[in-house]
Design a protein around this motif. Structure first.
Motif, mmCIF file in Angstrom:
data_model
loop_
_atom_site.group_PDB
_atom_site.id
_atom_site.type_symbol
_atom_site.label_atom_id
_atom_site.label_comp_id
_atom_site.label_asym_id
_atom_site.label_seq_id
_atom_site.Cartn_x
_atom_site.Cartn_y
_atom_site.Cartn_z
ATOM 1 N N ASP A 153 2.675 3.009 -9.705
ATOM 2 C CA ASP A 153 1.809 2.443 -8.659
ATOM 3 C C ASP A 153 0.474 1.995 -9.232
ATOM 4 O OD1 ASP A 153 3.821 3.173 -6.929
ATOM 5 O OD2 ASP A 153 2.523 4.283 -5.564
ATOM 6 N N ILE A 154 -0.121 2.818 -10.071
ATOM 7 C CA ILE A 154 -1.420 2.473 -10.649
ATOM 8 C C ILE A 154 -1.293 1.232 -11.533
ATOM 9 C CG2 ILE A 154 -3.274 3.233 -12.191
ATOM 10 C CD1 ILE A 154 -2.724 6.123 -11.174
ATOM 11 N N ALA A 155 -0.182 1.115 -12.247
ATOM 12 C CA ALA A 155 0.034 -0.059 -13.100
ATOM 13 C C ALA A 155 0.056 -1.345 -12.279
ATOM 14 C CB ALA A 155 1.343 0.083 -13.881
ATOM 15 N N ARG A 156 0.467 -1.263 -11.010
ATOM 16 C CA ARG A 156 0.524 -2.438 -10.137
ATOM 17 C C ARG A 156 -0.697 -2.555 -9.233
ATOM 18 N NH1 ARG A 156 5.951 -0.495 -9.919
ATOM 19 N NH2 ARG A 156 5.442 0.723 -8.090
ATOM 20 N N GLU B 31 -11.664 5.453 -3.754
ATOM 21 C CA GLU B 31 -12.321 6.752 -3.541
ATOM 22 C C GLU B 31 -11.314 7.894 -3.577
ATOM 23 O OE1 GLU B 31 -15.412 7.488 -0.691
ATOM 24 O OE2 GLU B 31 -15.803 5.329 -0.502
ATOM 25 N N ALA B 32 -10.148 7.672 -2.999
ATOM 26 C CA ALA B 32 -9.116 8.709 -3.001
ATOM 27 C C ALA B 32 -8.621 8.985 -4.418
ATOM 28 C CB ALA B 32 -7.954 8.300 -2.096
ATOM 29 N N MET B 33 -8.497 7.942 -5.225
ATOM 30 C CA MET B 33 -8.083 8.136 -6.612
ATOM 31 C C MET B 33 -9.168 8.866 -7.394
ATOM 32 S SD MET B 33 -5.019 7.212 -6.700
ATOM 33 C CE MET B 33 -4.871 7.600 -8.419
ATOM 34 N N GLN B 34 -10.438 8.543 -7.155
ATOM 35 C CA GLN B 34 -11.530 9.275 -7.807
ATOM 36 C C GLN B 34 -11.431 10.755 -7.467
ATOM 37 O OE1 GLN B 34 -14.792 6.910 -6.217
ATOM 38 N NE2 GLN B 34 -15.361 6.285 -8.286
ATOM 39 N N CYS C 290 -8.885 0.086 -9.270
ATOM 40 C CA CYS C 290 -8.073 1.300 -9.407
ATOM 41 C C CYS C 290 -7.599 1.466 -10.851
ATOM 42 C CB CYS C 290 -6.897 1.232 -8.441
ATOM 43 S SG CYS C 290 -6.059 2.801 -8.211
ATOM 44 N N ARG C 291 -7.175 0.395 -11.478
ATOM 45 C CA ARG C 291 -6.719 0.467 -12.868
ATOM 46 C C ARG C 291 -7.869 0.801 -13.814
ATOM 47 N NH1 ARG C 291 -3.654 -4.230 -14.938
ATOM 48 N NH2 ARG C 291 -3.166 -2.777 -16.584
ATOM 49 N N SER C 292 -9.057 0.252 -13.547
ATOM 50 C CA SER C 292 -10.221 0.575 -14.378
ATOM 51 C C SER C 292 -10.590 2.047 -14.250
ATOM 52 C CB SER C 292 -11.419 -0.297 -13.979
ATOM 53 O OG SER C 292 -11.182 -1.632 -14.330
ATOM 54 N N LEU C 293 -10.550 2.541 -13.032
ATOM 55 C CA LEU C 293 -10.819 3.957 -12.786
ATOM 56 C C LEU C 293 -9.811 4.829 -13.536
ATOM 57 C CD1 LEU C 293 -12.373 6.122 -11.082
ATOM 58 C CD2 LEU C 293 -10.615 5.778 -9.347
ATOM 59 N N ALA C 294 -8.543 4.464 -13.455
ATOM 60 C CA ALA C 294 -7.490 5.224 -14.142
ATOM 61 C C ALA C 294 -7.670 5.161 -15.660
ATOM 62 C CB ALA C 294 -6.118 4.694 -13.742
ATOM 63 N N THR C 295 -8.054 4.010 -16.164
ATOM 64 C CA THR C 295 -8.281 3.858 -17.608
ATOM 65 C C THR C 295 -9.419 4.753 -18.071
ATOM 66 O OG1 THR C 295 -7.456 1.594 -17.566
ATOM 67 C CG2 THR C 295 -8.846 2.216 -19.442
ATOM 68 N N ASP C 296 -10.510 4.774 -17.319
ATOM 69 C CA ASP C 296 -11.636 5.652 -17.662
ATOM 70 C C ASP C 296 -11.209 7.109 -17.660
ATOM 71 O OD1 ASP C 296 -13.243 3.427 -17.906
ATOM 72 O OD2 ASP C 296 -14.220 3.691 -15.943
ATOM 73 N N GLN C 297 -10.411 7.499 -16.660
ATOM 74 C CA GLN C 297 -9.937 8.892 -16.586
ATOM 75 C C GLN C 297 -9.005 9.200 -17.750
ATOM 76 O OE1 GLN C 297 -10.926 11.255 -14.285
ATOM 77 N NE2 GLN C 297 -9.890 12.658 -15.671
ATOM 78 N N MET C 298 -8.153 8.249 -18.093
ATOM 79 C CA MET C 298 -7.239 8.438 -19.216
ATOM 80 C C MET C 298 -8.018 8.670 -20.508
ATOM 81 S SD MET C 298 -4.061 5.902 -20.228
ATOM 82 C CE MET C 298 -4.272 5.064 -18.670
#
Length: 192
Positions: A113-116, A60-63, A121-129
């Motif tokens: 950090d996101i890579a690990r 949620e914090a990453m979102q 969290c990684r899926s969320l970051a991928t969607d944002q990317m």
């Protein structure tokens, strides 16, 4: 919604907002639940009234971190895709952004950090990317879709890396040189 439900929602949002900032400052593993709840003025036991786990809070914090800039831009009556590349680069590659780790780009602050991180969290970051690259591609001055995509990826990676390196530099002159050099290079890419 009753008063207590409204209070719970506001408290939940406050915890997420604080976590979003602290995670960008200290890393995904650098923030403990106890410290976070203390900063929010709550007890550790209260954490589980809002989240099933720390991982749930991190997602949620990453979102919130990923959506912060878009929310700010939209509150000003603008669409992110309407911001020209030069204006975007000037803001992104500024000393103010460099110094605002807590409120700045989560990719520049948390790439390793996101890579690990866990799958969510990684899926969320991928969607944002993907969304960021789509918006960046719309800013590139070419009708060739393949070339625009290529330039969007290079520009995004270059800007994120430059911001991260400028944050590392303990030499103000070097940090500014990194930001200014990359900003000038990005401006050569052109806009729509």
């Amino acid at each position: 919604m009753g008063h207590s439900q409204q209070d719970k929602r506001k408290t939940h949002e406050r915890i997420v907002e604080i976590a979003s900032k602290r995670l960008r400052e200290k890393g995904l593993e650098g923030v403990g639940v106890a410290d976070l709840m203390k900063e929010a003025g709550l007890t550790v036991g209260g954490f589980y009234k809002h989240f099933a786990s720390r991982d749930e809070l991190v997602v949620e914090a990453m979102q919130a971190a990923f959506g912060a800039w878009t929310t700010k831009v939209r509150s000003e009556g603008r669409a992110p895709e309407d911001i020209p590349l030069q204006e975007y680069a000037a803001t992104y590659l500024s000393g103010e952004h460099r110094d605002d780790t807590a409120g700045g780009c989560p990719f520049a602050a948390l790439t390793a950090d996101i890579a690990r991180a866990g799958e969510r969290c990684r899926s969320l970051a991928t969607d944002q990317m993907k969304m960021n690259l789509h918006i960046m591609q719309a800013r590139i001055n070419t009708t060739d879709e393949t070339q625009a995509r290529r330039k969007a990826i290079i520009t995004s990676c270059l800007m994120t890396g430059a911001l991260g390196l400028a944050r590392i530099a303990k030499d103000e002159s070097l940090a500014s040189e990194i930001l200014d050099t990359v900003k000038a290079f990005v401006n050569e890419v052109g806009t729509k």
